[in-house]
Design a protein around this motif. Structure first.
Motif, PDB file in Angstrom:
ATOM      1  N   THR A   1       0.827  -1.204   0.000  1.00 41.47           N
ATOM      2  CA  THR A   1       0.000   0.000   0.000  1.00 41.47           C
ATOM      3  C   THR A   1       0.860   1.253   0.000  1.00 41.47           C
ATOM      4  O   THR A   1       0.577   2.216  -0.727  1.00 41.47           O
TER       5      THR A   1
ATOM      6  N   PHE B   1       2.242   1.575  -3.416  1.00 39.79           N
ATOM      7  CA  PHE B   1       1.210   2.037  -4.330  1.00 39.79           C
ATOM      8  C   PHE B   1       1.032   3.549  -4.224  1.00 39.79           C
ATOM      9  O   PHE B   1       0.976   4.255  -5.247  1.00 39.79           O
TER      10      PHE B   1
ATOM     11  N   ILE C   1      -2.853   3.732 -12.005  1.00 43.53           N
ATOM     12  CA  ILE C   1      -3.718   3.150 -10.970  1.00 43.53           C
ATOM     13  C   ILE C   1      -4.415   1.904 -11.506  1.00 43.53           C
ATOM     14  O   ILE C   1      -4.504   0.882 -10.815  1.00 43.53           O
ATOM     15  N   MET C   2      -4.923   1.976 -12.737  1.00 41.19           N
ATOM     16  CA  MET C   2      -5.658   0.852 -13.299  1.00 41.19           C
ATOM     17  C   MET C   2      -4.782  -0.387 -13.439  1.00 41.19           C
ATOM     18  O   MET C   2      -5.206  -1.501 -13.137  1.00 41.19           O
TER      19      MET C   2
ATOM     20  N   GLN D   1      -3.830  -1.802  -9.747  1.00 38.76           N
ATOM     21  CA  GLN D   1      -4.879  -1.767  -8.728  1.00 38.76           C
ATOM     22  C   GLN D   1      -5.108  -3.101  -8.026  1.00 38.76           C
ATOM     23  O   GLN D   1      -5.580  -3.140  -6.887  1.00 38.76           O
TER      24      GLN D   1
ATOM     25  N   SER E   1      -0.739  -7.977 -11.237  1.00 39.65           N
ATOM     26  CA  SER E   1      -1.795  -7.040 -11.571  1.00 39.65           C
ATOM     27  C   SER E   1      -1.609  -6.492 -12.984  1.00 39.65           C
ATOM     28  O   SER E   1      -2.557  -6.446 -13.781  1.00 39.65           O
TER      29      SER E   1
ATOM     30  N   SER F   1     -13.505  -0.968 -14.142  1.00 41.81           N
ATOM     31  CA  SER F   1     -12.957   0.073 -13.271  1.00 41.81           C
ATOM     32  C   SER F   1     -13.829   1.323 -13.289  1.00 41.81           C
ATOM     33  O   SER F   1     -14.081   1.932 -12.238  1.00 41.81           O
TER      34      SER F   1
ATOM     35  N   TYR G   1     -15.196  -6.400  -6.190  1.00 47.95           N
ATOM     36  CA  TYR G   1     -13.784  -6.280  -6.586  1.00 47.95           C
ATOM     37  C   TYR G   1     -13.064  -7.620  -6.424  1.00 47.95           C
ATOM     38  O   TYR G   1     -12.320  -8.051  -7.313  1.00 47.95           O
TER      39      TYR G   1
END
Length: 269
Positions: free
Chosen positions: A97, A100, A152-153, A156, A176, A191, A251
């Motif tokens: 996190t 990210f 981000i996509m 994610q 990812s 998304s 999700y």
């Protein structure tokens, strides 16, 4: 369609397993901690509470994803499963996190510096042709925004990769990117729909932010709703709890369908 099926999976799992709302309530309450400074008027305590929530959130998120996975699989989710998943994946989720956030902010700052340099050229262009300078400024802003959204996509699903597939921090980001690249059209559509739905659930939260700032709801909306904070705050907690529980169950379901789809398609040689 994978995305549509995931939204159906989320509804089915929540209806059969109300325990998922307990985890959602934790997040709903935690999301309101940002307003502590308005209640106690202590910026230091407010900053400490916000930092504490950032540290605790990966624990709650890991527990929720693990519990949602068992609910979607049709097994019996429980608080024991929640705390087991949360404890098992906490450190990796915390580091991931932080990574990210640094990645997104680093991209935003890096592109912002590039935009600043280009902005100097735009100012010079404005002396020659104002419309061309305005167009160049709008285009650069759109490129900045779209690039951040693309970053981000693509990364994610790091959290679900850690919890569901037990990936390491670096492998979670690679996983990812791999899944998004292989299912780009589906992930882009999912998304957008997922983010739009999540924001609907956070409308009470946005109204509360307006009330607690210099701009009131009447400055944004054509009418003053007249909702007191004492009502809007718990209502926001409840709605965001439901929203988080549903959206993150969806999700999780979507990620599980993506990995099932990728394992069903043989890799080309």
């Amino acid at each position: 369609m994978v995305a549509v099926s995931a939204f159906e999976d989320g509804f089915t799992a929540l209806r059969a397993n109300p325990i998922l709302f307990v985890a959602g309530l934790l997040v709903g309450g935690g999301s309101q901690l940002q307003y502590v400074d308005h209640l106690i008027e202590s910026p230091l305590i407010s900053a400490g509470v916000s930092l504490l929530w950032l540290i605790v959130f990966p624990f709650v998120l890991g527990g929720f994803i693990g519990t949602a996975q068992t609910a979607i699989d049709g097994t019996d989710p429980s608080l024991t499963r929640f705390f087991t998943a949360a404890r098992t994946h906490y450190l990796r989720l915390l580091f991931a996190t932080v990574s990210f956030v640094l990645l997104v902010f680093g991209t935003a700052i890096g592109l912002g510096l590039v935009g600043f340099v280009l902005g100097i050229g735009t100012m010079a262009l404005a002396a020659i042709h104002e419309m061309a300078a305005f167009t160049a400024g709008v285009v650069s802003l759109l490129i900045w925004l779209v690039t951040i959204l693309l970053v981000i996509m693509f990364v994610q699903f790091y959290d679900t990769a850690i919890v569901i597939e037990n990936e390491s921090v670096t492998d979670a980001f690679r996983r990812s990117i791999e899944l998004v690249r292989s299912n780009l059209k589906s992930v882009a559509g999912f998304s957008l729909a997922w983010l739009g739905l999540l924001n609907v659930f956070f409308i009470p939260d946005y109204l509360l932010q307006l009330i607690l700032t210099d701009a009131g709801p009447a400055d944004v909306l054509p009418i003053d709703l007249g909702i007191p904070i004492a009502v809007l705050l718990p209502f926001g907690v409840a709605v965001s709890a439901v929203g988080f529980a549903y959206c993150y169950t969806v999700y999780t379901a979507y990620y599980m369908r993506l990995i099932a789809l990728s394992s069903a398609v043989p890799e080309s040689t």
